[in-house]
Design a protein around this motif. Structure first.
Motif, PDB file in Angstrom:
ATOM      1  N   THR A  76       0.825  -1.213   0.000  1.00  0.00           N
ATOM      2  CA  THR A  76       0.000   0.000   0.000  1.00  0.00           C
ATOM      3  C   THR A  76       0.857   1.260   0.000  1.00  0.00           C
ATOM      4  N   TYR A 157     -10.098  -0.257  -0.540  1.00  0.00           N
ATOM      5  CA  TYR A 157      -8.994   0.706  -0.545  1.00  0.00           C
ATOM      6  C   TYR A 157      -8.101   0.479  -1.765  1.00  0.00           C
ATOM      7  N   HIS A 158      -7.755  -0.808  -1.991  1.00  0.00           N
ATOM      8  CA  HIS A 158      -6.921  -1.121  -3.149  1.00  0.00           C
ATOM      9  C   HIS A 158      -7.640  -0.811  -4.453  1.00  0.00           C
ATOM     10  N   GLN A 159      -8.926  -1.137  -4.514  1.00  0.00           N
ATOM     11  CA  GLN A 159      -9.694  -0.987  -5.747  1.00  0.00           C
ATOM     12  C   GLN A 159      -9.963   0.468  -6.107  1.00  0.00           C
ATOM     13  N   PHE A 160     -10.378   1.264  -5.125  1.00  0.00           N
ATOM     14  CA  PHE A 160     -10.872   2.607  -5.438  1.00  0.00           C
ATOM     15  C   PHE A 160      -9.940   3.749  -5.036  1.00  0.00           C
ATOM     16  N   VAL A 161      -9.023   3.512  -4.121  1.00  0.00           N
ATOM     17  CA  VAL A 161      -8.074   4.560  -3.741  1.00  0.00           C
ATOM     18  C   VAL A 161      -6.746   4.345  -4.468  1.00  0.00           C
ATOM     19  N   LYS A 163      -6.220   1.991  -6.754  1.00  0.00           N
ATOM     20  CA  LYS A 163      -6.535   1.591  -8.138  1.00  0.00           C
ATOM     21  C   LYS A 163      -5.450   0.694  -8.723  1.00  0.00           C
ATOM     22  N   ASP A 164      -5.026  -0.284  -7.907  1.00  0.00           N
ATOM     23  CA  ASP A 164      -3.945  -1.174  -8.320  1.00  0.00           C
ATOM     24  C   ASP A 164      -4.430  -2.526  -8.848  1.00  0.00           C
ATOM     25  N   GLY A 165      -5.744  -2.735  -8.927  1.00  0.00           N
ATOM     26  CA  GLY A 165      -6.277  -3.983  -9.477  1.00  0.00           C
ATOM     27  C   GLY A 165      -5.922  -5.217  -8.675  1.00  0.00           C
TER      28      GLY A 165
END
Length: 176
Positions: A76, A157-161, A163-165
């Motif tokens: 992260t 958090y990963h998906q929308f902040v 944005k790392d897929g």
């Protein structure tokens, strides 16, 4: 390597559904039914069966996780969040296995195998609340639910902040 082993992926999604069903069934359906209700036996039989299957599949998932190669740990950019993610993942294993163990403890302590599966004809105990494994089962269920929510929050958090897929790692496809 960008994806987890397909067996691990399949077990992840199967277990996710089964665990949520078992938590809802235990916390909403079983808790609401009095032990002398005719519906209680059917619901208990289903809950206990699902719980045992979850335990077996969770051990299979843990073995698969340890024995297969997997992508590098998610990053992260924050050491504390990275550590929290790792703790949450291992806590999911621990809480699920503790739920299964405490469920077995309730079953054995209350004599449920013979009553629920053996057709002994004996009635269910008036209550399970005085059993130590029942208290543990209730506490662990809440900790497990909170850990699942933290897991979902991490995905969001990963998906929308970030944005790392990250979710693509836990899906089917080419592992290279």
């Amino acid at each position: 390597m960008t994806r987890y082993h397909p067996t691990l992926v399949a077990l992840h999604w199967i277990l996710a559904i089964m665990i949520i069903v078992a938590l809802v069934m235990g916390g909403q359906v079983l808790a609401a039914l009095p032990n002398d209700s005719p519906d209680k036996m059917f619901s208990l039989r289903a809950h206990m069966s699902i719980g045992l299957i979850i335990g077996i599949l969770m051990v299979a998932r843990l073995v698969t996780r340890v024995k297969t190669q997997h992508p590098p740990k998610a990053d992260t950019g924050n050491a504390l969040l990275n550590m929290g993610g790792q703790v949450a993942h291992w806590a999911l294993y621990a809480f699920v296995l503790l739920m299964v163990a405490s469920g077995i403890g309730i079953s054995v302590t209350a004599g449920l195998p013979g009553i629920v599966f053996g057709g002994s004809g004996a009635p269910l105990p008036e209550t399970f609340n005085d059993l130590a494994p029942r208290a543990a089962h209730g506490i662990i269920s809440k900790l497990l639910a909170l850990t699942i929510l933290a897991h979902i929050a991490g995905w969001l958090y990963h998906q929308f902040v970030l944005k790392d897929g990250l979710i693509s790692r836990m899906w089917f496809g080419n592992r290279t």
